[in-house]
Motif scaffolding. Structure first.
Motif, PDB file in Angstrom:
ATOM      1  N   PHE A 180     -26.806  19.589   3.023  1.00  0.00           N
ATOM      2  CA  PHE A 180     -25.867  18.767   3.784  1.00  0.00           C
ATOM      3  C   PHE A 180     -25.252  17.644   2.951  1.00  0.00           C
ATOM      4  O   PHE A 180     -24.022  17.516   2.882  1.00  0.00           O
ATOM      5  CB  PHE A 180     -26.556  18.182   5.016  1.00  0.00           C
ATOM      6  N   ASN A 181     -26.074  16.820   2.337  1.00  0.00           N
ATOM      7  CA  ASN A 181     -25.543  15.659   1.610  1.00  0.00           C
ATOM      8  C   ASN A 181     -24.600  16.047   0.464  1.00  0.00           C
ATOM      9  O   ASN A 181     -23.520  15.463   0.332  1.00  0.00           O
ATOM     10  CB  ASN A 181     -26.683  14.785   1.099  1.00  0.00           C
ATOM     11  N   PRO A 182     -24.961  17.025  -0.384  1.00  0.00           N
ATOM     12  CA  PRO A 182     -24.029  17.392  -1.461  1.00  0.00           C
ATOM     13  C   PRO A 182     -22.680  17.908  -0.949  1.00  0.00           C
ATOM     14  O   PRO A 182     -21.650  17.711  -1.601  1.00  0.00           O
ATOM     15  CB  PRO A 182     -24.793  18.498  -2.215  1.00  0.00           C
ATOM     16  N   ALA A 183     -22.690  18.550   0.203  1.00  0.00           N
ATOM     17  CA  ALA A 183     -21.462  19.139   0.745  1.00  0.00           C
ATOM     18  C   ALA A 183     -20.705  18.187   1.668  1.00  0.00           C
ATOM     19  O   ALA A 183     -19.617  18.531   2.155  1.00  0.00           O
ATOM     20  CB  ALA A 183     -21.799  20.420   1.509  1.00  0.00           C
ATOM     21  N   THR A 184     -21.273  16.999   1.904  1.00  0.00           N
ATOM     22  CA  THR A 184     -20.684  16.074   2.878  1.00  0.00           C
ATOM     23  C   THR A 184     -20.562  14.671   2.286  1.00  0.00           C
ATOM     24  O   THR A 184     -21.265  13.736   2.705  1.00  0.00           O
ATOM     25  CB  THR A 184     -21.538  16.048   4.169  1.00  0.00           C
ATOM     26  N   PRO A 185     -19.702  14.490   1.314  1.00  0.00           N
ATOM     27  CA  PRO A 185     -19.558  13.168   0.683  1.00  0.00           C
ATOM     28  C   PRO A 185     -18.839  12.178   1.592  1.00  0.00           C
ATOM     29  O   PRO A 185     -18.102  12.567   2.503  1.00  0.00           O
ATOM     30  CB  PRO A 185     -18.716  13.477  -0.559  1.00  0.00           C
ATOM     31  N   ASN A 186     -19.060  10.899   1.332  1.00  0.00           N
ATOM     32  CA  ASN A 186     -18.333   9.862   2.059  1.00  0.00           C
ATOM     33  C   ASN A 186     -16.841   9.943   1.744  1.00  0.00           C
ATOM     34  O   ASN A 186     -16.459  10.342   0.640  1.00  0.00           O
ATOM     35  CB  ASN A 186     -18.845   8.477   1.672  1.00  0.00           C
ATOM     36  N   HIS A 187     -16.041   9.538   2.698  1.00  0.00           N
ATOM     37  CA  HIS A 187     -14.593   9.485   2.452  1.00  0.00           C
ATOM     38  C   HIS A 187     -14.203   8.048   2.120  1.00  0.00           C
ATOM     39  O   HIS A 187     -14.621   7.118   2.824  1.00  0.00           O
ATOM     40  CB  HIS A 187     -13.809   9.975   3.672  1.00  0.00           C
ATOM     41  N   PRO A 188     -13.416   7.832   1.087  1.00  0.00           N
ATOM     42  CA  PRO A 188     -13.085   6.462   0.656  1.00  0.00           C
ATOM     43  C   PRO A 188     -12.302   5.650   1.679  1.00  0.00           C
ATOM     44  O   PRO A 188     -12.281   4.406   1.588  1.00  0.00           O
ATOM     45  CB  PRO A 188     -12.251   6.691  -0.615  1.00  0.00           C
ATOM     46  N   GLU A 189     -11.689   6.298   2.658  1.00  0.00           N
ATOM     47  CA  GLU A 189     -10.905   5.558   3.643  1.00  0.00           C
ATOM     48  C   GLU A 189     -11.732   5.107   4.845  1.00  0.00           C
ATOM     49  O   GLU A 189     -11.218   4.431   5.735  1.00  0.00           O
ATOM     50  CB  GLU A 189      -9.726   6.416   4.122  1.00  0.00           C
ATOM     51  N   VAL A 190     -13.007   5.482   4.875  1.00  0.00           N
ATOM     52  CA  VAL A 190     -13.881   5.127   5.995  1.00  0.00           C
ATOM     53  C   VAL A 190     -14.946   4.147   5.522  1.00  0.00           C
ATOM     54  O   VAL A 190     -15.523   4.316   4.449  1.00  0.00           O
ATOM     55  CB  VAL A 190     -14.555   6.385   6.593  1.00  0.00           C
ATOM     56  N   VAL A 191     -15.224   3.135   6.331  1.00  0.00           N
ATOM     57  CA  VAL A 191     -16.299   2.177   6.038  1.00  0.00           C
ATOM     58  C   VAL A 191     -17.605   2.734   6.606  1.00  0.00           C
ATOM     59  O   VAL A 191     -17.675   3.075   7.795  1.00  0.00           O
ATOM     60  CB  VAL A 191     -16.009   0.804   6.669  1.00  0.00           C
ATOM     61  N   TYR A 192     -18.623   2.821   5.763  1.00  0.00           N
ATOM     62  CA  TYR A 192     -19.932   3.311   6.196  1.00  0.00           C
ATOM     63  C   TYR A 192     -20.936   2.161   6.181  1.00  0.00           C
ATOM     64  O   TYR A 192     -21.047   1.447   5.179  1.00  0.00           O
ATOM     65  CB  TYR A 192     -20.437   4.417   5.264  1.00  0.00           C
ATOM     66  N   GLN A 193     -21.669   2.001   7.270  1.00  0.00           N
ATOM     67  CA  GLN A 193     -22.733   0.997   7.318  1.00  0.00           C
ATOM     68  C   GLN A 193     -23.870   1.523   8.176  1.00  0.00           C
ATOM     69  O   GLN A 193     -23.693   2.465   8.947  1.00  0.00           O
ATOM     70  CB  GLN A 193     -22.208  -0.339   7.835  1.00  0.00           C
TER      71      GLN A 193
END
Length: 280
Positions: A180-193
């Motif tokens: 899951f994690n390798p195939a699901t990277p964060n998107h730079p336009e979204v703030v993650y917290q």
């Protein structure tokens, strides 16, 4: 007492308004027990946020399903909320598995165009060994447990067939970390917290007796946890809060009256943090 503080207490007894530019979608995790004691797992949290002026929504979707199936269901909800409110983007606060659903929607269903921020609460971003506990039980016992849970889920949400086994496999540490994690990277336009939690073994905070066995099981394999999800594995993006509420208490289930203020403060703190993620 400071005169200004006195004035605040006397003249403004209502909840402090939290003014956000965008609506907030609350996404629940794995399970459906809350639907029998409330209008949904996150209904109480939604009503709390609304009392502070936040335009929040807490719909119910498939309680037991694979991440991709649940993510698609959340996307349909996002479209409905955008149409209802006229908003261009939403904030999402996701509890537990709901955080994986929304990460999938952002990264693999191109929903970064709809989501401004994602705040996860005790989401198993590295999986949880608790999922393997059920998967590794003897076949006859496992099949009976899965049948009961699927029946339960289908009665709560009959629109889509429940798939407890598929969900548990995707919550295992091996799946989340290696696939899951390798195939699901964060998107730079979204703030993650994120928000993490720790109670029970290894802490000074007692945990509900119903969760002691789970708490100990995870502690022996992954360290501090909230009864369902390892503490360190819940970190994703910017860590904005740490709580001692158990996994259920975080959404006001099986919570004592003396902990209600702690639950309330946690959700208000999360909502307030969203102000910093908004443009301008």
């Amino acid at each position: 007492m400071n005169p200004l503080e006195r004035l605040k207490l006397d003249a403004f007894p209502q909840p402090e308004p939290i003014m956000l530019q965008h609506p907030v979608l609350l996404c629940h995790g794995f399970g459906a027990l809350g639907n029998f004691v409330s209008k949904g797992l996150l209904h109480s949290s939604c009503m709390l946020l609304r009392s502070h002026g936040v335009l929040a929504f807490a719909p119910n979707i498939l309680p037991y399903g694979r991440i991709n199936t649940r993510a698609e269901a959340w996307c349909e909800i996002i479209d409905v909320i955008k149409a209802k409110t006229g908003a261009s983007k939403l904030h999402v606060i996701a509890h537990s598995m709901g955080g994986l659903d929304i990460r999938y929607a952002i990264s693999r269903l191109a929903r970064h165009t709809d989501i401004l921020s994602l705040t996860t609460i005790s989401t198993p971003h590295q999986g949880t060994s608790l999922a393997k506990l059920t998967l590794n039980t003897p076949d006859p016992i496992r099949e009976n447990v899965l049948s009961i849970m699927n029946w339960f889920g289908n009665n709560v949400y009959p629109n889509i067939p429940s798939d407890v086994l598929g969900a548990l496999r995707q919550l295992s540490p091996e799946y989340v970390r290696q696939e899951f994690n390798p195939a699901t990277p964060n998107h730079p336009e979204v703030v993650y917290q994120s928000v993490t939690a720790a109670c029970g073994k290894g802490t000074d905070i007692p945990i509900n007796k119903l969760l002691i066995a789970f708490n100990n099981y995870i502690y022996e394999r992954e360290g501090l946890n909230d009864g369902y999800v390892p503490t360190e594995g819940a970190r994703w993006g910017t860590l904005i809060a740490e709580t001692t509420l158990s996994h259920a208490e975080q959404i006001r289930l099986n919570i004592s009256s003396k902990k209600i203020p702690q639950w309330r403060d946690l959700w208000v703190e999360i909502a307030q943090s969203l102000r910093k993620t908004e443009p301008g």
